[in-house]
Design a protein around this motif. Structure first.
Motif, PDB file in Angstrom:
ATOM      1  N   GLN A  58      70.733 -37.564  40.569  1.00 30.50           N
ATOM      2  CA  GLN A  58      70.433 -36.353  41.512  1.00 30.50           C
ATOM      3  C   GLN A  58      71.658 -36.451  42.884  1.00 30.50           C
ATOM      4  OE1 GLN A  58      66.505 -35.494  42.809  1.00 30.50           O
ATOM      5  NE2 GLN A  58      66.986 -35.765  44.919  1.00 30.50           N
ATOM      6  N   PRO A  59      72.043 -35.147  42.821  1.00 30.73           N
ATOM      7  CA  PRO A  59      73.485 -34.920  43.614  1.00 30.73           C
ATOM      8  C   PRO A  59      72.912 -35.500  45.086  1.00 30.73           C
ATOM      9  CG  PRO A  59      73.400 -33.042  42.154  1.00 30.73           C
ATOM     10  CD  PRO A  59      71.990 -33.777  42.150  1.00 30.73           C
ATOM     11  N   ARG A  60      73.725 -36.031  45.971  1.00 28.46           N
ATOM     12  CA  ARG A  60      73.422 -36.575  47.319  1.00 28.46           C
ATOM     13  C   ARG A  60      73.392 -35.262  48.245  1.00 28.46           C
ATOM     14  NH1 ARG A  60      77.609 -41.869  48.073  1.00 28.46           N
ATOM     15  NH2 ARG A  60      76.533 -43.093  46.419  1.00 28.46           N
ATOM     16  N   GLU A  61      74.097 -34.502  47.837  1.00 30.96           N
ATOM     17  CA  GLU A  61      74.342 -33.209  48.999  1.00 30.96           C
ATOM     18  C   GLU A  61      72.935 -32.515  49.007  1.00 30.96           C
ATOM     19  OE1 GLU A  61      76.225 -33.972  46.422  1.00 30.96           O
ATOM     20  OE2 GLU A  61      78.308 -33.746  46.974  1.00 30.96           O
ATOM     21  N   TRP A  62      72.003 -32.914  48.033  1.00 28.65           N
ATOM     22  CA  TRP A  62      70.666 -32.168  48.132  1.00 28.65           C
ATOM     23  C   TRP A  62      69.750 -32.550  49.296  1.00 28.65           C
ATOM     24  CZ3 TRP A  62      68.610 -31.584  42.351  1.00 28.65           C
ATOM     25  CH2 TRP A  62      69.520 -30.641  41.624  1.00 28.65           C
ATOM     26  N   ASN A  63      70.241 -33.791  49.500  1.00 32.01           N
ATOM     27  CA  ASN A  63      69.433 -34.385  50.810  1.00 32.01           C
ATOM     28  C   ASN A  63      67.882 -34.131  50.732  1.00 32.01           C
ATOM     29  OD1 ASN A  63      71.640 -35.221  52.029  1.00 32.01           O
ATOM     30  ND2 ASN A  63      72.274 -33.162  52.993  1.00 32.01           N
ATOM     31  N   SER A  64      67.373 -34.585  49.419  1.00 32.60           N
ATOM     32  CA  SER A  64      65.992 -34.078  49.304  1.00 32.60           C
ATOM     33  C   SER A  64      65.435 -35.326  48.490  1.00 32.60           C
ATOM     34  CB  SER A  64      65.658 -32.896  48.456  1.00 32.60           C
ATOM     35  OG  SER A  64      66.417 -33.070  47.249  1.00 32.60           O
ATOM     36  N   PRO A  65      64.132 -35.647  48.421  1.00 31.25           N
ATOM     37  CA  PRO A  65      63.479 -36.773  47.773  1.00 31.25           C
ATOM     38  C   PRO A  65      63.742 -36.500  46.439  1.00 31.25           C
ATOM     39  CG  PRO A  65      61.961 -35.768  49.538  1.00 31.25           C
ATOM     40  CD  PRO A  65      63.048 -35.027  49.404  1.00 31.25           C
ATOM     41  N   LYS A  66      63.725 -37.625  45.573  1.00 32.63           N
ATOM     42  CA  LYS A  66      63.669 -37.706  44.216  1.00 32.63           C
ATOM     43  C   LYS A  66      63.011 -36.612  43.596  1.00 32.63           C
ATOM     44  CE  LYS A  66      64.276 -40.371  39.987  1.00 32.63           C
ATOM     45  NZ  LYS A  66      64.157 -41.901  39.538  1.00 32.63           N
ATOM     46  N   ILE A  67      63.518 -35.577  42.768  1.00 32.13           N
ATOM     47  CA  ILE A  67      62.681 -34.473  42.289  1.00 32.13           C
ATOM     48  C   ILE A  67      62.372 -34.945  40.814  1.00 32.13           C
ATOM     49  CG2 ILE A  67      62.900 -31.995  41.272  1.00 32.13           C
ATOM     50  CD1 ILE A  67      65.046 -31.541  43.621  1.00 32.13           C
ATOM     51  N   ASP A  68      60.828 -34.795  40.772  1.00 33.83           N
ATOM     52  CA  ASP A  68      60.187 -35.105  39.455  1.00 33.83           C
ATOM     53  C   ASP A  68      60.525 -33.687  38.191  1.00 33.83           C
ATOM     54  OD1 ASP A  68      58.648 -35.672  37.192  1.00 33.83           O
ATOM     55  OD2 ASP A  68      57.127 -36.754  38.442  1.00 33.83           O
ATOM     56  N   PRO A  69      61.024 -33.805  37.292  1.00 36.21           N
ATOM     57  CA  PRO A  69      61.112 -32.753  36.234  1.00 36.21           C
ATOM     58  C   PRO A  69      59.639 -32.182  35.747  1.00 36.21           C
ATOM     59  CG  PRO A  69      62.058 -34.656  35.452  1.00 36.21           C
ATOM     60  CD  PRO A  69      61.819 -35.083  36.653  1.00 36.21           C
ATOM     61  N   LYS A  70      58.941 -33.177  35.861  1.00 44.57           N
ATOM     62  CA  LYS A  70      57.430 -32.755  35.360  1.00 44.57           C
ATOM     63  C   LYS A  70      56.907 -31.585  36.172  1.00 44.57           C
ATOM     64  CE  LYS A  70      56.161 -37.464  33.853  1.00 44.57           C
ATOM     65  NZ  LYS A  70      55.312 -38.628  33.930  1.00 44.57           N
ATOM     66  N   ASN A  71      57.493 -31.411  37.288  1.00 44.42           N
ATOM     67  CA  ASN A  71      56.949 -30.328  38.100  1.00 44.42           C
ATOM     68  C   ASN A  71      57.169 -28.761  37.705  1.00 44.42           C
ATOM     69  OD1 ASN A  71      55.320 -32.206  39.615  1.00 44.42           O
ATOM     70  ND2 ASN A  71      56.988 -32.737  41.154  1.00 44.42           N
ATOM     71  N   TYR A  72      58.382 -28.935  36.930  1.00 43.03           N
ATOM     72  CA  TYR A  72      58.815 -27.859  36.620  1.00 43.03           C
ATOM     73  C   TYR A  72      57.907 -27.084  35.546  1.00 43.03           C
ATOM     74  CZ  TYR A  72      62.076 -23.996  35.246  1.00 43.03           C
ATOM     75  OH  TYR A  72      62.621 -22.690  34.708  1.00 43.03           O
ATOM     76  N   GLU A  73      57.450 -25.601  35.797  1.00 40.23           N
ATOM     77  CA  GLU A  73      56.496 -25.044  34.978  1.00 40.23           C
ATOM     78  C   GLU A  73      57.148 -24.140  33.835  1.00 40.23           C
ATOM     79  OE1 GLU A  73      54.005 -23.024  37.697  1.00 40.23           O
ATOM     80  OE2 GLU A  73      53.189 -24.544  38.907  1.00 40.23           O
ATOM     81  N   GLY A  74      58.564 -24.212  33.862  1.00 43.57           N
ATOM     82  CA  GLY A  74      59.239 -23.287  32.660  1.00 43.57           C
ATOM     83  C   GLY A  74      59.367 -24.220  31.603  1.00 43.57           C
ATOM     84  N   TYR A  75      60.126 -23.766  30.593  1.00 43.96           N
ATOM     85  CA  TYR A  75      60.460 -24.207  29.233  1.00 43.96           C
ATOM     86  C   TYR A  75      61.841 -24.111  28.831  1.00 43.96           C
ATOM     87  CZ  TYR A  75      55.476 -24.784  29.263  1.00 43.96           C
ATOM     88  OH  TYR A  75      53.990 -24.956  29.460  1.00 43.96           O
ATOM     89  N   THR A  76      62.647 -24.307  29.419  1.00 40.87           N
ATOM     90  CA  THR A  76      64.170 -23.762  29.375  1.00 40.87           C
ATOM     91  C   THR A  76      64.652 -24.889  28.230  1.00 40.87           C
ATOM     92  OG1 THR A  76      64.538 -22.961  31.502  1.00 40.87           O
ATOM     93  CG2 THR A  76      66.311 -23.484  30.294  1.00 40.87           C
ATOM     94  N   MET A  77      65.231 -24.414  27.169  1.00 41.97           N
ATOM     95  CA  MET A  77      65.729 -25.310  26.431  1.00 41.97           C
ATOM     96  C   MET A  77      67.447 -24.944  25.989  1.00 41.97           C
ATOM     97  SD  MET A  77      63.011 -25.554  23.178  1.00 41.97           S
ATOM     98  CE  MET A  77      62.818 -23.912  22.862  1.00 41.97           C
ATOM     99  N   LEU A  78      68.369 -25.919  26.051  1.00 42.35           N
ATOM    100  CA  LEU A  78      69.757 -25.598  25.951  1.00 42.35           C
ATOM    101  C   LEU A  78      70.098 -26.437  24.647  1.00 42.35           C
ATOM    102  CD1 LEU A  78      72.444 -24.221  27.006  1.00 42.35           C
ATOM    103  CD2 LEU A  78      72.798 -26.482  28.115  1.00 42.35           C
ATOM    104  N   TYR A  79      70.437 -26.014  23.644  1.00 42.70           N
ATOM    105  CA  TYR A  79      70.700 -26.494  22.316  1.00 42.70           C
ATOM    106  C   TYR A  79      71.940 -26.102  21.517  1.00 42.70           C
ATOM    107  CZ  TYR A  79      68.303 -22.402  20.803  1.00 42.70           C
ATOM    108  OH  TYR A  79      67.940 -21.058  20.831  1.00 42.70           O
ATOM    109  N   PHE A  80      72.586 -27.180  20.702  1.00 44.88           N
ATOM    110  CA  PHE A  80      73.573 -26.904  20.057  1.00 44.88           C
ATOM    111  C   PHE A  80      73.100 -26.697  18.357  1.00 44.88           C
ATOM    112  CE2 PHE A  80      75.456 -28.745  23.480  1.00 44.88           C
ATOM    113  CZ  PHE A  80      76.929 -28.241  23.660  1.00 44.88           C
ATOM    114  N   ASP A  81      73.751 -26.090  17.675  1.00 47.18           N
ATOM    115  CA  ASP A  81      73.568 -25.962  16.083  1.00 47.18           C
ATOM    116  C   ASP A  81      73.757 -27.552  15.688  1.00 47.18           C
ATOM    117  OD1 ASP A  81      73.411 -23.195  16.234  1.00 47.18           O
ATOM    118  OD2 ASP A  81      75.498 -22.766  15.762  1.00 47.18           O
ATOM    119  N   LYS A  82      72.998 -27.627  14.570  1.00 42.32           N
ATOM    120  CA  LYS A  82      72.848 -28.724  13.600  1.00 42.32           C
ATOM    121  C   LYS A  82      73.325 -28.133  12.152  1.00 42.32           C
ATOM    122  CE  LYS A  82      69.939 -31.500  16.321  1.00 42.32           C
ATOM    123  NZ  LYS A  82      68.751 -32.551  16.239  1.00 42.32           N
TER     124      LYS A  82
END
Length: 418
Positions: A58-82
């Motif tokens: 997590q970037p220091r510049e954010w100056n925020s407590p550690k963010i838990d990705p579990k709290n994100y409500e979306g389902y973004t996916m970034l993927y490469f071909d196989k």
């Protein structure tokens, strides 16, 4: 007047955009951080590289407590071909897509480091860039560069937030190696990088809590790496063998199982032959090794189960690569390895350099007639010309440290005191 102001505003916006892209441009990264970037995709072991979420910091510049990705409500996916292709694709160009889906929360900037197996060669596009922007970033200003072979960087910027939705982010055109073979696998994918200039990013213009949460989710849970794979029955590419050290007084046996360890499945070891290097005398089953002399072991490796060796097959013994001087290795070949005979170790019945429970088990099997020792005289510890329970007891006492087989003060092992 309004038109003039609009044009001035557009020029200013474009200038800001260029400055922003310049902050991402990897030329600086080449000077400051490229050497520190380890390419885990270039091991050339034909293994897929799973995205490593532990690289995320997590970037220091954010100056925020550690963010838990579990709290994100979306389902973004970034993927490469196989992608799987046949050997007939050798020398041809194959396009690989990196795509995104379910990206409902808009972003305005992104930067990704892409790594790949350097057996692949990148073909630049008509503008001289190694990566082609995809449909998902049609409203972005984009750029890409090769940091060095095996490492690319892609970046994109928009003055306003854009909802990506679903589509390709970028594509890369790879040239498949001319010497590709069935079973070859070339991994391609992303690894999160903070190169000291600008960390990889996927952020909205406000850089607010939602943007930070979305970026954290992407770099810890949303990425799937890909590969190019050559279809067909994989060929055997290597045999990393271990060879026991010949010991003074040990017979020159030619059973591969007595000498070699770590024989891989699908490889046969046959036709062993010991040659004393100085005299070039051929060792026979009745001959014994002499301490200090160098011996050449000649042996043959052949593929088993109807398979073939790779044209790039590499054999090694005790970590040393062995050259092959024949024309075609695919059906097997003969190899040579030089090794010096060392002092005999009393009680080391399997010749692995140690005296332990394994040797005790071997001796017990010999006494019971289940598996005879190649040279029983090595187990005659009391020198009576027999190998029996007395020798087994002496070996057990040695292993337990109660009564050693050899003591510097005594030359006759029968006389070793309690």
């Amino acid at each position: 007047m309004r038109t003039t102001r609009t044009r001035l505003f557009s020029f200013a916006a474009a200038f800001v955009m260029l400055l922003t892209l310049a902050a991402f441009f990897p030329c600086c990264a080449v000077k400051s951080g490229a050497e520190a970037l380890e390419n885990h995709f270039d091991k050339q072991d034909d293994q897929e590289v799973i995205y490593d979420k532990s690289k995320w910091i997590q970037p220091r510049e954010w100056n925020s407590p550690k963010i838990d990705p579990k709290n994100y409500e979306g389902y973004t996916m970034l993927y490469f071909d196989k992608i799987g292709v046949y050997e007939t694709a050798a020398g041809k160009t194959q396009r690989v897509y990196c795509s995104i889906s379910n990206a409902e929360d808009p972003v305005s900037q992104m930067k990704f480091h892409v790594f790949y197996d350097t057996r692949l060669k990148v073909k630049n596009n008509s503008q001289g860039y190694p990566m082609n922007p995809g449909k998902a970033v049609a409203d972005f200003s984009t750029g890409s560069a090769m940091i060095k072979e095996g490492q690319l960087v892609f970046y994109a910027y928009s003055p306003t937030d854009v909802k990506l939705g679903r589509g390709s982010v970028f594509t890369i055109d790879f040239e498949i190696p001319e010497d590709c073979e069935a079973g070859d696998l070339y991994p391609i994918g992303i690894s999160y990088v903070d190169d000291g200039i600008a960390y990889d990013t996927f952020m909205n213009s406000a850089q607010d809590d939602l943007g930070k949460l979305h970026m954290t989710y992407l770099f810890t849970r949303a990425i799937t790496n890909g590969y190019l794979r050559i279809l067909g029955e994989p060929r055997i590419k290597k045999a990393d063998l271990t060879l026991k050290t010949p010991r003074d007084g040990v017979k020159c046996t030619t059973d591969p199982k007595e000498w070699f360890g770590n024989i891989p499945s699908g490889v046969n070891v046959t036709d062993l032959m010991w040659i004393e290097s100085e005299s070039m005398a051929l060792g026979t089953e009745g001959d014994v090794f002499e301490e200090g002399k160098t011996y050449t072991l000649q042996f043959k490796l052949t593929p088993a189960y109807g398979r073939n060796f790779s044209k790039k097959f590499q054999a090694s013994v005790n970590g040393i690569n062995l050259p092959y001087n024949g024309d075609d290795i695919t059906m097997g070949g003969t190899f040579y390895f030089d090794i010096k005979a060392e002092a005999r170790i009393r009680g080391d019945l399997n010749n692995d350099g140690f005296v332990n429970i394994t040797d005790l088990t071997r001796l017990a099997a010999h006494i019971k007639g289940r598996k005879l020792l190649p040279d029983p005289t090595l187990a005659d510890f009391n020198g009576d010309g027999k190998v029996n329970i007395i020798d087994l007891t002496k070996l057990a006492a040695h292993i337990k440290g109660k009564r050693l087989l050899i003591d510097p003060e005594y030359t006759d092992i029968i006389d070793i005191p309690d």
